[in-house]
Design a protein around this motif. Structure first.
Motif, mmCIF file in Angstrom:
data_model
loop_
_atom_site.group_PDB
_atom_site.id
_atom_site.type_symbol
_atom_site.label_atom_id
_atom_site.label_comp_id
_atom_site.label_asym_id
_atom_site.label_seq_id
_atom_site.Cartn_x
_atom_site.Cartn_y
_atom_site.Cartn_z
ATOM 1 N N VAL A 75 1.754 0.414 11.560
ATOM 2 C CA VAL A 75 1.517 -1.015 11.419
ATOM 3 C C VAL A 75 0.806 -1.348 10.107
ATOM 4 N N MET A 76 -0.134 -0.513 9.699
ATOM 5 C CA MET A 76 -1.024 -0.858 8.594
ATOM 6 C C MET A 76 -0.622 -0.297 7.242
ATOM 7 N N SER A 77 0.350 0.588 7.193
ATOM 8 C CA SER A 77 0.614 1.286 5.941
ATOM 9 C C SER A 77 2.102 1.429 5.669
ATOM 10 N N ASN A 78 2.750 0.395 5.214
ATOM 11 C CA ASN A 78 4.151 0.487 4.790
ATOM 12 C C ASN A 78 5.013 1.218 5.808
ATOM 13 N N LEU A 79 4.948 0.795 7.048
ATOM 14 C CA LEU A 79 5.663 1.447 8.146
ATOM 15 C C LEU A 79 5.322 2.933 8.234
ATOM 16 N N GLY A 80 4.062 3.248 8.044
ATOM 17 C CA GLY A 80 3.627 4.631 8.174
ATOM 18 C C GLY A 80 4.234 5.556 7.151
ATOM 19 N N GLY A 81 4.240 5.131 5.916
ATOM 20 C CA GLY A 81 4.866 5.941 4.870
ATOM 21 C C GLY A 81 6.369 5.962 5.048
ATOM 22 N N PHE A 82 6.953 4.805 5.313
ATOM 23 C CA PHE A 82 8.395 4.646 5.543
ATOM 24 C C PHE A 82 8.863 5.509 6.716
ATOM 25 N N LEU A 83 8.103 5.516 7.784
ATOM 26 C CA LEU A 83 8.342 6.220 9.048
ATOM 27 C C LEU A 83 8.216 7.735 8.945
ATOM 28 N N ILE B 124 1.284 9.605 3.609
ATOM 29 C CA ILE B 124 0.789 8.245 3.872
ATOM 30 C C ILE B 124 -0.190 7.821 2.782
ATOM 31 N N CYS B 125 -0.977 8.758 2.298
ATOM 32 C CA CYS B 125 -1.944 8.481 1.230
ATOM 33 C C CYS B 125 -1.247 8.190 -0.097
ATOM 34 N N ALA B 126 -0.180 8.892 -0.382
ATOM 35 C CA ALA B 126 0.455 8.799 -1.692
ATOM 36 C C ALA B 126 1.326 7.564 -1.857
ATOM 37 N N ILE B 127 1.872 7.049 -0.778
ATOM 38 C CA ILE B 127 2.783 5.895 -0.876
ATOM 39 C C ILE B 127 2.103 4.686 -1.524
ATOM 40 N N PRO B 128 0.891 4.266 -1.086
ATOM 41 C CA PRO B 128 0.318 3.061 -1.700
ATOM 42 C C PRO B 128 -0.311 3.293 -3.066
ATOM 43 N N LEU B 129 -0.497 4.563 -3.466
ATOM 44 C CA LEU B 129 -1.103 4.824 -4.766
ATOM 45 C C LEU B 129 -0.112 4.468 -5.857
ATOM 46 N N ALA B 130 -0.567 3.710 -6.755
ATOM 47 C CA ALA B 130 0.282 3.224 -7.846
ATOM 48 C C ALA B 130 -0.605 3.103 -9.087
ATOM 49 N N PRO B 131 -0.025 2.735 -10.209
ATOM 50 C CA PRO B 131 -0.863 2.483 -11.378
ATOM 51 C C PRO B 131 -1.912 1.405 -11.073
ATOM 52 N N LEU B 132 -3.000 1.447 -11.789
ATOM 53 C CA LEU B 132 -4.142 0.572 -11.524
ATOM 54 C C LEU B 132 -3.760 -0.906 -11.544
ATOM 55 N N LYS B 133 -2.877 -1.302 -12.442
ATOM 56 C CA LYS B 133 -2.490 -2.705 -12.532
ATOM 57 C C LYS B 133 -1.830 -3.190 -11.240
#
Length: 131
Positions: free
Chosen positions: A85-93, A27-36
């Motif tokens: 609900v709050m995080s990309n469907l819970g890390g894509f379920l 769940i933590c890694a899914i929203p992490l992306a490059p800074l831009k």
């Protein structure tokens, strides 16, 4: 060494804690992306990272403080359900399902009858001295 590892692993909710740590990391890694991209995403990624970190912390507390397994299990399940609900469907379920399973395993785990020492006398319930 292997016997010590087995004894440590069986004296705590190991598999539930592992599932909670894996789900929190996912769940933590899914929203992490490059800074831009993170700057364009704005504040939407913060709850994902926080919920993932709480789930990782609860999994580790199940390993290193198994006496708090009740609260750790409940918080893991609540964070996994909120991540839906709050995080990309819970890390894509995937993160939500693994987190709910891990939290329920943590909550349901019970120590073996003669494994833990009695808190006042230093003996196990069978009367043998704790080592």
């Amino acid at each position: 060494m292997l016997l010590t590892w087995r004894r440590w692993r069986k004296g705590r909710p190991f598999w539930g804690g592992l599932a909670a740590v894996v789900a929190g990391a996912e769940i933590c890694a899914i929203p992490l992306a490059p800074l831009k991209i993170m700057l364009q995403q704005g504040i939407a990624g913060i709850p994902s990272v926080l919920m993932g970190l709480v789930m990782i912390l609860m999994g580790l507390s199940a390993w290193f403080a198994p006496q708090y397994r009740g609260i750790a299990g409940v918080l893991t399940v609540l964070c996994a359900a909120a991540a839906l609900v709050m995080s990309n469907l819970g890390g894509f379920l995937i993160g939500t399902v693994i987190g709910i399973l891990g939290g329920s395993m943590i909550f349901a785990w019970q120590p073996a009858a003669g494994a833990l020492p009695h808190p006042t006398s230093g003996t196990t319930p069978s009367g043998k001295a704790a080592r």
